[in-house]
Scaffold this motif. Structure first.
Motif, PDB file in Angstrom:
ATOM      1  N   ILE A  38       3.663   6.076  14.979  1.00  0.00           N
ATOM      2  CA  ILE A  38       3.361   4.679  14.707  1.00  0.00           C
ATOM      3  C   ILE A  38       3.138   4.532  13.211  1.00  0.00           C
ATOM      4  N   ASN A  39       3.888   3.635  12.567  1.00  0.00           N
ATOM      5  CA  ASN A  39       3.758   3.396  11.127  1.00  0.00           C
ATOM      6  C   ASN A  39       3.276   1.966  10.927  1.00  0.00           C
ATOM      7  N   ILE A  40       2.113   1.815  10.288  1.00  0.00           N
ATOM      8  CA  ILE A  40       1.521   0.510  10.038  1.00  0.00           C
ATOM      9  C   ILE A  40       1.620   0.219   8.555  1.00  0.00           C
ATOM     10  N   SER A  41       2.220  -0.896   8.193  1.00  0.00           N
ATOM     11  CA  SER A  41       2.422  -1.233   6.782  1.00  0.00           C
ATOM     12  C   SER A  41       1.988  -2.670   6.519  1.00  0.00           C
ATOM     13  N   GLU A  42       1.437  -2.882   5.329  1.00  0.00           N
ATOM     14  CA  GLU A  42       1.054  -4.208   4.873  1.00  0.00           C
ATOM     15  C   GLU A  42       1.793  -4.493   3.572  1.00  0.00           C
ATOM     16  N   ILE A  43       2.494  -5.613   3.537  1.00  0.00           N
ATOM     17  CA  ILE A  43       3.321  -5.968   2.389  1.00  0.00           C
ATOM     18  C   ILE A  43       2.788  -7.255   1.777  1.00  0.00           C
ATOM     19  N   GLN A  44       2.582  -7.234   0.469  1.00  0.00           N
ATOM     20  CA  GLN A  44       2.221  -8.429  -0.282  1.00  0.00           C
ATOM     21  C   GLN A  44       3.269  -8.662  -1.358  1.00  0.00           C
ATOM     22  N   ARG A  45       3.794  -9.879  -1.406  1.00  0.00           N
ATOM     23  CA  ARG A  45       4.877 -10.190  -2.349  1.00  0.00           C
ATOM     24  C   ARG A  45       4.562 -11.493  -3.067  1.00  0.00           C
ATOM     25  N   SER A  60      10.497 -13.501 -11.507  1.00  0.00           N
ATOM     26  CA  SER A  60       9.656 -12.320 -11.653  1.00  0.00           C
ATOM     27  C   SER A  60       9.067 -12.023 -10.283  1.00  0.00           C
ATOM     28  N   VAL A  61       9.377 -10.835  -9.738  1.00  0.00           N
ATOM     29  CA  VAL A  61       8.992 -10.471  -8.374  1.00  0.00           C
ATOM     30  C   VAL A  61       8.083  -9.249  -8.422  1.00  0.00           C
ATOM     31  N   ASN A  62       6.953  -9.330  -7.734  1.00  0.00           N
ATOM     32  CA  ASN A  62       6.016  -8.212  -7.613  1.00  0.00           C
ATOM     33  C   ASN A  62       5.739  -7.966  -6.137  1.00  0.00           C
ATOM     34  N   GLU A  63       5.828  -6.692  -5.730  1.00  0.00           N
ATOM     35  CA  GLU A  63       5.626  -6.356  -4.321  1.00  0.00           C
ATOM     36  C   GLU A  63       4.768  -5.107  -4.209  1.00  0.00           C
ATOM     37  N   ASP A  64       3.760  -5.161  -3.342  1.00  0.00           N
ATOM     38  CA  ASP A  64       2.877  -4.029  -3.057  1.00  0.00           C
ATOM     39  C   ASP A  64       3.005  -3.668  -1.584  1.00  0.00           C
ATOM     40  N   GLY A 119      14.892   4.961   6.572  1.00  0.00           N
ATOM     41  CA  GLY A 119      15.184   3.689   5.934  1.00  0.00           C
ATOM     42  C   GLY A 119      15.611   3.877   4.495  1.00  0.00           C
ATOM     43  N   VAL A 120      15.830   2.740   3.821  1.00  0.00           N
ATOM     44  CA  VAL A 120      16.250   2.728   2.423  1.00  0.00           C
ATOM     45  C   VAL A 120      15.252   1.892   1.634  1.00  0.00           C
ATOM     46  N   GLU A 121      14.854   2.387   0.481  1.00  0.00           N
ATOM     47  CA  GLU A 121      13.907   1.686  -0.374  1.00  0.00           C
ATOM     48  C   GLU A 121      14.551   1.384  -1.717  1.00  0.00           C
ATOM     49  N   LEU A 122      14.328   0.170  -2.248  1.00  0.00           N
ATOM     50  CA  LEU A 122      14.863  -0.229  -3.535  1.00  0.00           C
ATOM     51  C   LEU A 122      13.916   0.204  -4.644  1.00  0.00           C
ATOM     52  N   GLU A 123      14.485   0.706  -5.731  1.00  0.00           N
ATOM     53  CA  GLU A 123      13.668   1.150  -6.858  1.00  0.00           C
ATOM     54  C   GLU A 123      12.988  -0.032  -7.547  1.00  0.00           C
ATOM     55  N   LEU A 161       0.351   4.055  -1.058  1.00  0.00           N
ATOM     56  CA  LEU A 161       0.536   2.835  -1.827  1.00  0.00           C
ATOM     57  C   LEU A 161       1.797   2.932  -2.666  1.00  0.00           C
ATOM     58  N   ARG A 162       2.592   1.882  -2.623  1.00  0.00           N
ATOM     59  CA  ARG A 162       3.802   1.832  -3.442  1.00  0.00           C
ATOM     60  C   ARG A 162       3.914   0.442  -4.058  1.00  0.00           C
ATOM     61  N   GLU A 163       4.241   0.408  -5.331  1.00  0.00           N
ATOM     62  CA  GLU A 163       4.409  -0.856  -6.043  1.00  0.00           C
ATOM     63  C   GLU A 163       5.817  -0.921  -6.621  1.00  0.00           C
ATOM     64  N   SER A 164       6.387  -2.116  -6.613  1.00  0.00           N
ATOM     65  CA  SER A 164       7.702  -2.327  -7.210  1.00  0.00           C
ATOM     66  C   SER A 164       7.768  -3.744  -7.748  1.00  0.00           C
ATOM     67  N   SER A 165       8.631  -3.938  -8.718  1.00  0.00           N
ATOM     68  CA  SER A 165       8.755  -5.260  -9.338  1.00  0.00           C
ATOM     69  C   SER A 165      10.175  -5.430  -9.850  1.00  0.00           C
ATOM     70  N   GLY A 166      10.498  -6.663 -10.207  1.00  0.00           N
ATOM     71  CA  GLY A 166      11.805  -6.983 -10.772  1.00  0.00           C
ATOM     72  C   GLY A 166      11.719  -8.278 -11.552  1.00  0.00           C
TER      73      GLY A 166
END
Length: 354
Positions: free
Chosen positions: A95-102, A129-133, A208-212, A148-153
């Motif tokens: 079971i994988n539980i994830s919380e995404i904030q964008r 400008s996109v920020n995702e946690d 899955g696939v994750e974007l840098e 925890l993983r953070e990404s932005s664009g």
């Protein structure tokens, strides 16, 4: 990711009919004076300018420059289950539980020009400008530590070109009908243009696939024909719209699923605007988009053959204040009412007519 923005409604037109035809009051019996007709036109323009892209038909020879800023926030918790059940109350697997904030910040500049009393065109240039946690935890691994993983664009978004044509004069109790055609160009960096990496579980299996980094565009050409309707009922304005978005499929290479055919979109919306006085107006409406399945040429384990249909609905309300004869300030708030819609979106616009 839903672009802020969510979908556009086109619900306003000039209340003045074609040259040489008299305008009537709300009862439709007594001809209104030019001053009264002009005042009504300005009220409808203010009401329609509250929410994004209502399709106001600009007067001939006039250029409108519209700077705008918007912020959309999304917060979602997802539970992914990979395993099998022995009995309904017992699960064997992961079971994988994830919380995404964008958070998506968009600054846009729109240039709109009226060629005739019935036809106008515009171009919209956005900067995103996109920020995702992402916070996730594997429930069956026995660890209290979250990953925890953070990404932005950041960069240029998809430039849009639009044309609108008023089809009728709105006489004899008929609503104004406006034909709309929009083209969205893939000028922004799409999901397949950014670097990707394969995400693996603790045993090294791809899950899955994750974007840098976060993309700023769709990566596809899209074409959107549609109609908008407006019915003035002094002091209110009733509006609605219906459109269909067709997106061209493109070959993204075998590593990305081969030929990708993004799902087409059916959009509709309706609402009401109300003028408190000559300077202040209020609007309330609902927008909904039905995004059809996205299909891939290859049946990859990472991508799958199809994605399910997505429903995106939001309730919008806002205020507009006329600052001068040629300038109006409007503020709009959108609240998501479906799972895939942003939780909230705030838009501020300042159209200036030259």
């Amino acid at each position: 990711m839903r672009k802020p923005l969510l979908f556009p409604l086109f619900a306003s037109a000039c209340l003045m009919p074609a040259t040489g035809i008299a305008q009537t009051d709300s009862a439709g019996d007594v001809p209104a004076s030019p001053e009264e007709a002009e005042a009504k036109k300005e009220q409808v323009t203010d009401i329609a300018s509250i929410t994004s892209d209502r399709g106001i038909v600009t007067r001939p020879g006039r250029l409108t420059i519209e700077p705008a800023f918007s912020h959309a926030h999304s917060n979602a918790t997802r539970v992914a289950i990979e395993g099998y059940t022995v009995i309904p109350a017992l699960l064997v697997g992961l079971i994988n539980i994830s919380e995404i904030q964008r958070d998506i910040f968009v600054g846009a500049l729109t240039f709109k020009y009226g060629f005739t009393s019935r036809f106008e065109a515009d171009v919209r240039v956005p900067w995103l400008s996109v920020n995702e946690d992402l916070r996730e935890r594997q429930a069956f691994e026995g660890t209290p530590v979250d990953t925890l993983r953070e990404s932005s664009g950041e960069g240029l978004g998809d430039v849009e070109l639009s044309a609108r044509y008023q089809l009728n004069d709105g006489l004899e109790g008929w609503p104004y009908v406006i034909g709309v055609f929009r083209v969205k160009t893939p000028t922004g960096e799409g999901p397949y243009d950014v670097d990707q990496r394969v995400v693996e579980d603790s045993e090294g299996n791809p899950i899955g696939v994750e974007l840098e980094e976060r993309p700023t565009g769709s990566g596809f050409w899209s074409f959107e024909p549609g109609f908008s309707f407006i019915y003035p009922s002094d002091p209110a304005v009733l509006y609605g719209s219906l459109s269909y978005v067709w997106t061209m499929k493109e070959d993204q290479g075998p590593e990305n699923g081969g030929e990708v055919d993004p799902g087409d979109v059916v959009r509709f919306g309706f609402g009401m605007g109300f003028a408190f006085n000559e300077r202040t107006s209020f609007s309330l409406g609902y927008d909904h988009s039905v995004i059809r399945k996205t299909s891939f040429e290859t049946n990859s384990d990472l991508f799958g053959a199809n994605f399910d249909r997505i429903q995106v609905g939001s309730l919008s309300f806002g205020l507009a204040q006329r600052l001068s004869t040629n300038t109006t300030l409007s503020l709009t708030v959108n609240v998501g009412v479906t799972e895939n819609a942003p939780n909230s979106e705030l838009t501020l616009k300042l159209p200036i007519t030259l």
